[in-house]
Design a protein around this motif. Structure first.
Motif, mmCIF file in Angstrom:
data_model
loop_
_atom_site.group_PDB
_atom_site.id
_atom_site.type_symbol
_atom_site.label_atom_id
_atom_site.label_comp_id
_atom_site.label_asym_id
_atom_site.label_seq_id
_atom_site.Cartn_x
_atom_site.Cartn_y
_atom_site.Cartn_z
ATOM 1 N N SER A 1 0.795 -1.220 0.000
ATOM 2 C CA SER A 1 0.000 0.000 0.000
ATOM 3 C C SER A 1 0.836 1.282 0.000
ATOM 4 O O SER A 1 0.493 2.256 -0.657
ATOM 5 C CB SER A 1 -0.933 -0.007 1.215
ATOM 6 O OG SER A 1 -1.671 1.178 1.300
ATOM 7 N N HIS A 2 1.940 1.284 0.751
ATOM 8 C CA HIS A 2 2.737 2.501 0.877
ATOM 9 C C HIS A 2 4.106 2.364 0.231
ATOM 10 O O HIS A 2 5.035 3.103 0.557
ATOM 11 C CB HIS A 2 2.851 2.894 2.351
ATOM 12 C CG HIS A 2 1.574 3.478 2.893
ATOM 13 N ND1 HIS A 2 1.452 4.785 3.279
ATOM 14 C CD2 HIS A 2 0.358 2.922 3.076
ATOM 15 C CE1 HIS A 2 0.226 5.012 3.707
ATOM 16 N NE2 HIS A 2 -0.463 3.886 3.587
ATOM 17 N N GLY A 3 4.226 1.436 -0.706
ATOM 18 C CA GLY A 3 5.441 1.320 -1.496
ATOM 19 C C GLY A 3 5.331 2.145 -2.765
ATOM 20 O O GLY A 3 4.408 2.952 -2.924
ATOM 21 N N PRO A 4 6.252 1.953 -3.714
ATOM 22 C CA PRO A 4 6.217 2.738 -4.966
ATOM 23 C C PRO A 4 4.978 2.478 -5.805
ATOM 24 O O PRO A 4 4.528 3.358 -6.541
ATOM 25 C CB PRO A 4 7.475 2.270 -5.706
ATOM 26 C CG PRO A 4 8.354 1.676 -4.651
ATOM 27 C CD PRO A 4 7.447 1.087 -3.637
ATOM 28 N N GLY A 5 4.414 1.260 -5.727
ATOM 29 C CA GLY A 5 3.250 0.959 -6.538
ATOM 30 C C GLY A 5 2.965 -0.528 -6.582
ATOM 31 O O GLY A 5 3.439 -1.297 -5.739
ATOM 32 N N TYR A 6 2.173 -0.918 -7.579
ATOM 33 C CA TYR A 6 1.755 -2.314 -7.721
ATOM 34 C C TYR A 6 2.058 -2.833 -9.120
ATOM 35 O O TYR A 6 2.063 -2.075 -10.099
ATOM 36 C CB TYR A 6 0.255 -2.447 -7.453
ATOM 37 C CG TYR A 6 -0.083 -2.437 -5.978
ATOM 38 C CD1 TYR A 6 -0.119 -3.612 -5.247
ATOM 39 C CD2 TYR A 6 -0.342 -1.235 -5.321
ATOM 40 C CE1 TYR A 6 -0.412 -3.598 -3.885
ATOM 41 C CE2 TYR A 6 -0.645 -1.217 -3.970
ATOM 42 C CZ TYR A 6 -0.676 -2.411 -3.260
ATOM 43 O OH TYR A 6 -0.958 -2.395 -1.914
ATOM 44 N N LEU A 7 2.268 -4.142 -9.194
ATOM 45 C CA LEU A 7 2.513 -4.825 -10.457
ATOM 46 C C LEU A 7 1.491 -5.938 -10.625
ATOM 47 O O LEU A 7 1.155 -6.634 -9.667
ATOM 48 C CB LEU A 7 3.919 -5.430 -10.494
ATOM 49 C CG LEU A 7 5.096 -4.462 -10.338
ATOM 50 C CD1 LEU A 7 6.395 -5.246 -10.217
ATOM 51 C CD2 LEU A 7 5.167 -3.511 -11.522
ATOM 52 N N CYS A 8 0.999 -6.106 -11.857
ATOM 53 C CA CYS A 8 0.060 -7.171 -12.179
ATOM 54 C C CYS A 8 0.544 -7.871 -13.442
ATOM 55 O O CYS A 8 0.873 -7.200 -14.424
ATOM 56 C CB CYS A 8 -1.339 -6.590 -12.401
ATOM 57 S SG CYS A 8 -2.559 -7.778 -12.994
ATOM 58 N N ILE A 9 0.619 -9.190 -13.400
ATOM 59 C CA ILE A 9 0.984 -9.961 -14.584
ATOM 60 C C ILE A 9 -0.154 -10.925 -14.900
ATOM 61 O O ILE A 9 -0.579 -11.700 -14.036
ATOM 62 C CB ILE A 9 2.292 -10.737 -14.380
ATOM 63 C CG1 ILE A 9 3.455 -9.767 -14.179
ATOM 64 C CG2 ILE A 9 2.568 -11.656 -15.580
ATOM 65 C CD1 ILE A 9 4.780 -10.436 -13.886
ATOM 66 N N ILE A 10 -0.658 -10.842 -16.120
ATOM 67 C CA ILE A 10 -1.716 -11.733 -16.599
ATOM 68 C C ILE A 10 -1.086 -12.692 -17.599
ATOM 69 O O ILE A 10 -0.580 -12.274 -18.636
ATOM 70 C CB ILE A 10 -2.846 -10.943 -17.281
ATOM 71 C CG1 ILE A 10 -3.399 -9.865 -16.344
ATOM 72 C CG2 ILE A 10 -3.950 -11.883 -17.742
ATOM 73 C CD1 ILE A 10 -4.325 -8.872 -17.041
ATOM 74 N N ASP A 11 -1.111 -13.969 -17.266
ATOM 75 C CA ASP A 11 -0.530 -14.987 -18.143
ATOM 76 C C ASP A 11 -1.640 -15.910 -18.631
ATOM 77 O O ASP A 11 -2.506 -16.317 -17.856
ATOM 78 C CB ASP A 11 0.517 -15.803 -17.375
ATOM 79 C CG ASP A 11 1.535 -16.454 -18.298
ATOM 80 O OD1 ASP A 11 1.421 -16.278 -19.520
ATOM 81 O OD2 ASP A 11 2.423 -17.132 -17.781
ATOM 82 N N GLY A 12 -1.633 -16.224 -19.916
ATOM 83 C CA GLY A 12 -2.636 -17.123 -20.466
ATOM 84 C C GLY A 12 -3.747 -16.426 -21.219
ATOM 85 O O GLY A 12 -4.709 -17.090 -21.638
#
Length: 359
Positions: free
Chosen positions: A18-29
């Motif tokens: 929540s209080h880091g630089p941001g979020y990453l999302c990886i969609i595979d398939g």
């Protein structure tokens, strides 16, 4: 840390705090050839983001996605889709005075028990802000489902003791849901809910409720007969969301007082269907072709601006006052989160179903 990937063929992995630089999302398939751009993700992200109204947290996040991979010339290319979100309005200082105290209702103690330390800034990995990734992935899943004429829609059915009477869940439209900041499709009930949430907010408290989720156009035959039942995966998906304490589908817990003659949905021909839908669109954990209808119970927001009793990490009794910006009711922003998880389950099982029999 395990448990950050969801799905078997359509797989979603998230990372970030929540209080880091941001979020990453990886969609595979994700199959190649789907028209996809940032603009396709924005509508549902806007429904999830904070600061929408006085009924939600006032944290100011744009929630603008950046697509890093998986798209070529406007279409998915069959490789992993990488999406990032930058945090922009963290106030980590709001949590400095409680870093050694356990917040009631939160995962502070259990996270410490598991890992031996925790990121105390807004819940770290357990923060509901992680759902920005799920909603983005859900938007992709929804677009794939739309190609098969499958629609997923959620709405707020209950806030506190205020319950919406919705005789036909399949008749609810997105326009009706979005007409009120509560996301209840019945205008008079929505007004009652809004007044209740506002009163609770003024009283420095929070309130829970229930969200109903409906999928129409789902073909019969999705789901596996034993451990990967469609209902089991929907339950896991929705219970994995923050603040969800209960899941039911179809008639749900009402079946506990029924007889078989009351509960059974009778079949009719041309095309084969059931006259009623107490089974919620799933029989034996496999879709029946009837609308899939389920509900989840959402607890009141745990962070409330009141002094509460707790203990320190060393076990010493103390008091805690949680500062920061929090939703007085989680239901309005939960709706797109619930839709996303339902869509992810359905697209995963739809892809899996294509290998279950020879044509």
């Amino acid at each position: 840390m395990a448990g950050n990937t969801f799905g078997k063929l359509f797989r979603v992995t998230t990372a970030g705090v929540s209080h880091g630089p941001g979020y990453l999302c990886i969609i595979d398939g994700c199959p190649a050839g789907l028209d996809l751009s940032v603009e396709d993700l924005l509508p549902d992200l806007a429904r999830r983001k904070p600061g929408q109204s006085k009924l939600t947290t006032q944290r100011d996040e744009a929630d603008l996605p950046e697509i890093w991979s998986g798209i070529f010339e406007g279409k998915t290319d069959g490789t992993p889709i990488g999406i990032s979100f930058r945090n922009g309005d963290q106030r980590s200082g709001d949590y400095g005075d409680i870093k050694d105290k356990y917040r009631p209702g939160h995962a502070d103690y259990t996270f410490d028990a598991k890992y031996g330390f925790r990121d105390y800034r807004g819940g770290g990995r357990t923060s509901a802000r992680e759902t920005v990734c799920r909603v983005a992935a859900g938007a992709v899943a929804k677009k794939l489902l739309a190609r098969e004429n499958i629609r997923v829609l959620g709405y707020v059915k209950q806030v506190g003791s205020v319950i919406a009477d919705i005789p036909d869940p399949t008749a609810v439209t997105l326009e009706q849901v979005e007409a009120s900041p509560t996301r209840c499709p019945i205008s008079a009930t929505a007004a009652e809910m809004e007044s209740l949430i506002d009163a609770v907010r003024m009283d420095r408290d929070s309130i829970g409720g229930a969200c109903e989720l409906v999928a129409v156009g789902v073909p019969p035959g999705l789901g596996e007969p034993v451990f990967d039942k469609l209902k089991a995966d929907l339950g896991k998906a929705l219970l994995s969301l923050p603040a969800v304490l209960g899941f039911e589908y179809g008639a749900g817990f009402a079946v506990a007082s029924m007889r078989g003659s009351e509960n059974n949905d009778l079949f009719s021909p041309n095309p084969i269907h059931t006259d009623t839908n107490r089974h919620g669109g799933m029989l034996g954990g496999i879709s029946s072709g009837m609308p899939i209808v389920c509900r989840v119970a959402i607890k009141p927001t745990s962070s409330i601006p009141r002094s509460q009793k707790t203990v320190t990490r060393s076990g010493e009794p103390t008091d805690i006052l949680v500062r920061g910006r929090h939703d007085p009711c989680l239901l309005p922003r939960f709706v797109p989160m619930g839709e996303a998880m339902m869509a992810l389950v359905l697209i995963d099982h739809l892809l899996r179903s294509r290998s279950s029999k020879l044509k």
